[in-house]
Design a protein around this motif. Structure first.
Motif, short mmCIF file in Angstrom:
data_model
loop_
_atom_site.label_atom_id
_atom_site.label_comp_id
_atom_site.label_asym_id
_atom_site.label_seq_id
_atom_site.Cartn_x
_atom_site.Cartn_y
_atom_site.Cartn_z
N LEU A 144 0.79 -1.19 -0.10
CA LEU A 144 0.05 -0.02 -0.12
C LEU A 144 0.78 1.33 0.06
O LEU A 144 0.70 2.31 0.72
N VAL B 92 -4.60 -4.02 5.93
CA VAL B 92 -3.72 -2.82 6.42
C VAL B 92 -2.58 -3.54 7.13
O VAL B 92 -1.82 -2.75 7.62
N THR C 298 1.22 -2.04 8.42
CA THR C 298 1.42 -0.57 7.74
C THR C 298 1.40 0.41 8.89
O THR C 298 0.98 0.05 10.10
N TYR D 246 -2.18 0.24 10.61
CA TYR D 246 -2.18 -0.93 11.41
C TYR D 246 -1.75 -0.57 12.56
O TYR D 246 -2.30 -0.77 13.71
N SER E 262 -10.03 5.88 4.81
CA SER E 262 -9.18 4.49 4.84
C SER E 262 -9.98 3.41 4.51
O SER E 262 -9.99 2.62 3.48
#
Length: 302
Positions: A173, A228, A231, A234, A289
Motif C-alpha cells: 500500500l 492494512v 502498515t 495498522y 481508509s
C-alpha cells in the motif's frame, strides 16, 4: 445468533450479492463445513428472491449429501468444529499430494498465474503440506511489488505455519513494511486487542435494529485488518482508546451501511457513537481508509 433472530432477518439485494461471493470463496477453498453453516443461516432468513432461496436450499442439500463428515461436524455444534474441519482439509490435501507428486509444485506455480482466490487457496493448502522447502518461493513472492495485500498476509501466515521465523520486509500500500513472520495472526480472531473491539462495538450498536449490519461489519473489519496489516495505519490502531474505538466503529458502521443499502446517514451514526466536532477529523480519516479498502477490494464506492 439464535434461530429467532435469524428468522427475523431480511436480506436485501446487496446483502445477497455479498453472500454469493462469500459462498464462492468457501467452496473454492473446500471449506464445506463453513459453507454448510452459512447456507443454513441464509435459508433461515427472509428474501424477496425465490430463485436464490431455491438455489441455496439445493446447494445446502447437495453439500450435506456429498460431504457428510463436514455436515456431521456442523451438527455437533461444539467448539471443536473448526478443528474437525481443519483435520478434514488436511486429510484431503495429503491425499492429493500422495496421488500427485507434483502437487506442491503446481500449487507454487499457481501463485504467479492464478486468480486471487486461487492464490489464497494454494497457500492454505501449502501450509497443510508442511513443506519447508517452499519457503524460498514464498518469500520471493512476498517481495513482488504487485502482490495483493490479502495474498501478502496469507503468505506470512503460511510461512509462520511452516515454522519460518524472523523479519520480513516488503512493499504494501505504498509503504515499505517490516513484520515478524512468527507473530502473524493465525486467523481473523487472533488480531491483538483492542483491534477486534471495533467490530464488537458495531455489533452492540446494530444488533437490536439491524443485525445484518453486524455480520457485514465483522467480516469487513477482519478483511480490512488483513488489508492494512503491518502498515503505519495498522500499527497506529494498537493505541486506540475508547474514543478511537468509537471513531472507527462509527466509520465502519457508516461504510457498511452504504455498501449494503447504497446510502445511509453519516451524521446520524456519528451522533449515535458520540462523534463530536473535535473527533470529526479522525472520523473522516478512518472513513477515507475504509472507503479506499472497499474500492480496492470490491470496486464498491461508499
Amino acid at each position: 445468533m439464535d434461530g429467532k433472530s435469524r428468522g427475523e432477518l431480511i436480506l436485501f439485494p446487496k446483502t445477497i450479492d455479498y453472500y454469493q461471493i462469500e459462498l464462492t470463496k468457501l467452496l473454492e477453498k473446500e471449506a464445506y463445513g463453513e459453507a454448510i453453516r452459512t447456507l443454513e443461516f441464509l435459508v433461515s432468513c427472509r428474501t424477496d428472491d425465490g430463485r436464490t432461496n431455491e438455489e441455496w436450499s439445493t446447494l445446502l442439500e447437495w453439500l450435506r449429501t456429498e460431504f457428510p463428515d463436514a455436515a456431521r461436524a456442523d451438527e455437533d455444534g461444539d467448539d471443536e468444529d473448526p478443528i474437525a474441519e481443519a483435520d478434514l482439509l488436511r486429510s484431503r490435501v495429503s491425499q492429493k499430494a500422495a496421488r500427485d507428486k507434483q502437487y506442491a509444485k503446481r500449487l507454487l506455480e499457481s501463485l504467479s498465474r492464478g486468480s486471487l482466490e486461487a492464490q489464497l487457496h494454494a497457500l492454505e493448502q501449502l501450509a497443510l503440506l508442511d513443506d519447508e522447502s517452499a519457503a524460498g518461493t514464498l518469500l520471493k513472492k512476498l517481495s513482488d511489488p504487485q502482490v495483493h495485500p490479502f495474498v501478502a498476509f496469507k503468505l506470512l501466515q503460511t510461512l509462520a505455519k511452516l515454522g519460518i521465523e524472523g523479519e520480513a520486509t516488503f512493499g504494501k500500500l505504498g509503504e515499505i513494511v517490516t513484520v515478524d513472520i512468527e507473530r502473524t495472526p493465525a486467523g481473523p480472531d487472533r488480531f491483538p486487542e483492542p483491534l477486534p473491539f471495533v467490530a464488537d462495538r458495531v455489533r452492540e450498536m446494530a444488533e437490536t435494529d439491524d443485525p445484518t449490519i453486524s455480520i457485514f461489519a465483522k467480516q469487513t473489519w477482519e478483511e480490512f485488518l488483513i488489508y492494512v496489516y503491518g502498515t503505519t495505519l495498522y500499527n497506529g490502531m494498537h493505541e486506540m482508546d475508547e474514543q478511537g474505538l468509537d471513531v472507527w466503529a462509527s466509520a465502519l458502521h457508516t461504510a457498511v451501511a452504504h455498501a449494503m443499502y447504497g446510502g445511509g446517514t453519516a451524521e446520524e451514526l456519528q451522533d449515535r457513537y458520540g462523534i463530536t466536532d473535535s473527533l470529526l477529523p479522525a472520523w473522516e480519516g478512518a472513513y477515507a481508509s475504509l472507503a479506499k479498502f472497499f474500492r480496492d477490494v470490491s470496486g464498491v464506492r461508499v
